[in-house]
Structure formats: C-alpha cells, structure tokens
Design a protein around this motif. Structure first.
Motif, short mmCIF file in Angstrom:
data_model
loop_
_atom_site.label_atom_id
_atom_site.label_comp_id
_atom_site.label_asym_id
_atom_site.label_seq_id
_atom_site.Cartn_x
_atom_site.Cartn_y
_atom_site.Cartn_z
N PHE A 84 -20.81 6.18 -30.07
CA PHE A 84 -20.24 6.92 -28.93
C PHE A 84 -19.18 7.90 -29.42
O PHE A 84 -19.23 9.07 -29.15
N GLY A 94 -20.35 10.77 -27.34
CA GLY A 94 -21.25 10.63 -26.21
C GLY A 94 -22.60 10.08 -26.60
O GLY A 94 -22.81 9.63 -27.73
N ASP A 125 -22.16 7.10 -20.77
CA ASP A 125 -21.85 8.53 -20.87
C ASP A 125 -22.31 9.23 -19.59
O ASP A 125 -23.49 9.50 -19.41
N THR A 133 -30.75 9.31 -23.01
CA THR A 133 -30.21 8.24 -23.86
C THR A 133 -31.26 7.20 -24.17
O THR A 133 -31.42 6.77 -25.32
#
Length: 328
Positions: A84, A94, A125, A133
């Motif tokens: 992240f 992110g 996120d 994702t």
C-alpha cells in the motif's frame, strides 16, 4: 505448536506467528533478526509477516537476508508482505494495478525471494476501483509472485465487494484478513466479520494481541519503561491514547485470573486471541529471544481457558461487542 488452515485454504500456518513491524530496521539489525527468527522456528513457528512500509523497506531486506543466511528451506516457511505505502510518488502508494505489480516486484527483490506465500492489501484504497485491485492481485498470483492474497484493516463491506467482483469474474478472492484483535479491540473480529467466515471462508491473522504491550501489565500506573515500545518517539501519541485509567483498571482486573492459572498476563492475553476458532494465526512481535520464549508458552495456556475462566475474563474487561440480532 499447533497449525491451522488459513481460512478455507489448504495453507497451514502456525497458531502463533512473528511480525517484523516496529522491530526490524528500527530496533534490530540482521544479526539480531537471525537470532529471533531461529528462536521462532525452534518453537515451531512457520509464519512470518512483513510489509513494504516497515522501516521503509528495510524490514523486508533484513528478513530476507536473515532467512538466506540461516539457510532455511523456502518451502518450510510461510512469508507474507503487504502492499500500500511504497514511497512518496503519486503512484508509489495505493492499490492501483501499477503499484500492486511494481510494489510486489520491489518487495520480492528486497526479500530476495521468488514469491511470498500471502500478499495483503495493507489498507483499502478508495481512489482505485475494487475491480482493478482484484484483477491486479490475481495477476500477481497468476505470475507466481504470491500464492494467496488477503486484506488488512478492511471493512466487512469492502471484503464482500472484493468477493463479489472475484465471483463475477471467476477470479480468486481474498482468503485472509489481518485486523487488530485483542481483549481491548474486538468489534471487527467478533461482530462485523461474522458473515465473512461462513460466506467466503475468510481466515484471520490478527495483530497486536497485547495491545502494544498494554496487556502485559508492564505499564502499571501509566509508567513507561525505557526499553518499551511506548518509549519510542514515534509511539508517544499512541501511549497517551492507550494508557488511560479505564484501560489500566481492566488490565489490573485480569491479573488475579492470570495468577490463578499460574501464567503471566501476556500469555493469558495471547492465548485468549488464539482460542478464537476464526483466528488462523496470532502475529506476535518481539525484540528479545526471551520475549519469544515467553510468548510461545501461550500455546499451553489455551487448554486452560475453560468456559468458567472465559467468563471471569469477560467480567474483568467487559469489552464484548454487541452482535447484530441477525447473527445471533
């Protein structure tokens, strides 16, 4: 040591595991890390947790070098890391496809490993579509850079959304969540996540079983020992929030229960977390071998947590969350 399946997957992880947050790179170098990791292995620990953000990547480098110098067989251990926060640039953080792919490759390079067993999305996120994702995490798995993926500090709704995308696209969904869980922080694990265990087979690798050391009882009267985590400059704000009278009173209420069982408070607190059947592994931190040896004895405390003892613990902390009516 006992081993549990990571959620509904076939991966087996030790009931107690070791996390490198705070310690590796901030407090410990490779030599110390080797000693701690080997101590963990000697006690049957096979699961070791890391993240790209820990000590700005240095924690991964230290763990990777330590594992290499110890000469461990890679298939004997389960290594995880989290993506992240990878840097200062707009695309260095992110859960975009770009950062997941680039961040994973960078983590593997620091770890000097071909793959991690579990790759976590370290936080949700809101600026990236969940489908992007999910597809990116599946790309990482398809390339063999990770075997499983999971989430850390996501909400039940966000995990449900990820699974909905995965099922719609016939992709792999997250198999594990890594939340904070201890006697003072219970809502997510014992209430919010209840549907996830049966609906998606989500397992948990929980962190902070001792609430940053508060549940060891060492902060009696709010005093901070110089060698403790709360003595570190970065954690003084957390200390001010944690060491409040109400919390310390609850900790003192646990002391007679631990004394009756003949165990330290720390072992009681860790065993209590591990006793939850939805917890696959409890991640423990330690800066000394002596702490690891003490923590590992918590395994022997789990059978002592009879319904009567659990009721006494509940009466002392009074922290059990209210369950939604529909999940009773």
């Amino acid at each position: 040591m006992q081993y549990r399946n990571l959620g509904r997957s076939g991966l087996k992880v030790s009931q107690l595991s070791y996390g490198s947050w705070v310690t590796f790179g901030n407090q410990l170098d490779v030599k110390d890390a080797k000693a701690l990791l080997q101590c963990c292995r000697d006690h049957g620990v096979n699961f070791f947790d890391n993240a790209e953000v820990y000590a700005n990547g240095r924690a991964e480098e230290i763990m990777g070098q330590a594992v290499r110098e110890l000469g461990w067989k890679r298939s004997d251990v389960v290594v995880s890391t989290k993506i992240f926060w990878g840097g200062q640039g707009p695309n260095d953080k992110g859960l975009s496809r770009k950062h997941i792919v680039e961040g994973t490759k960078a983590s593997l390079k620091r770890l000097d490993m071909d793959y991690v067993d579990v790759l976590y999305c370290h936080r949700p996120d809101s600026s990236t579509p969940i489908e992007e994702t999910v597809r990116a995490m599946n790309h990482v798995i398809d390339r063999g850079w990770a075997f499983y993926w999971g989430t850390s500090e996501w909400s039940s709704q966000q995990i449900t959304e990820a699974w909905a995308v995965a099922q719609r696209l016939d992709l792999v969904g997250p198999i594990v969540e890594q939340p904070e869980y201890n006697l003072l922080s219970r809502h997510k694990v014992e209430s919010e996540f209840l549907p996830l265990y049966t609906n998606y087979g989500i397992g948990l690798t929980t962190w902070s079983p001792l609430a940053s050391g508060v549940l060891t009882g060492k902060y009696k009267n709010g005093d901070v020992p110089p060698d403790s985590r709360f003595a570190l400059e970065n954690y003084k704000n957390l200390a001010q929030r944690s060491l409040v009278t109400d919390v310390l009173k609850k900790v003192e209420g646990l002391r007679p229960i631990a004394d009756e069982l003949g165990v330290p408070l720390s072992q009681l607190a860790i065993a209590w977390c591990a006793a939850n059947p939805n917890v696959s592994s409890v991640i423990c931190g330690a800066t000394k071998e002596s702490q690891i040896r003490e923590n590992m004895k918590a395994i022997d405390v789990i059978p002592l947590l009879t319904p009567v003892v659990m009721e006494k613990i509940e009466a002392a902390v009074q922290s059990k969350p209210k369950r939604p009516d529909s999940y009773r």
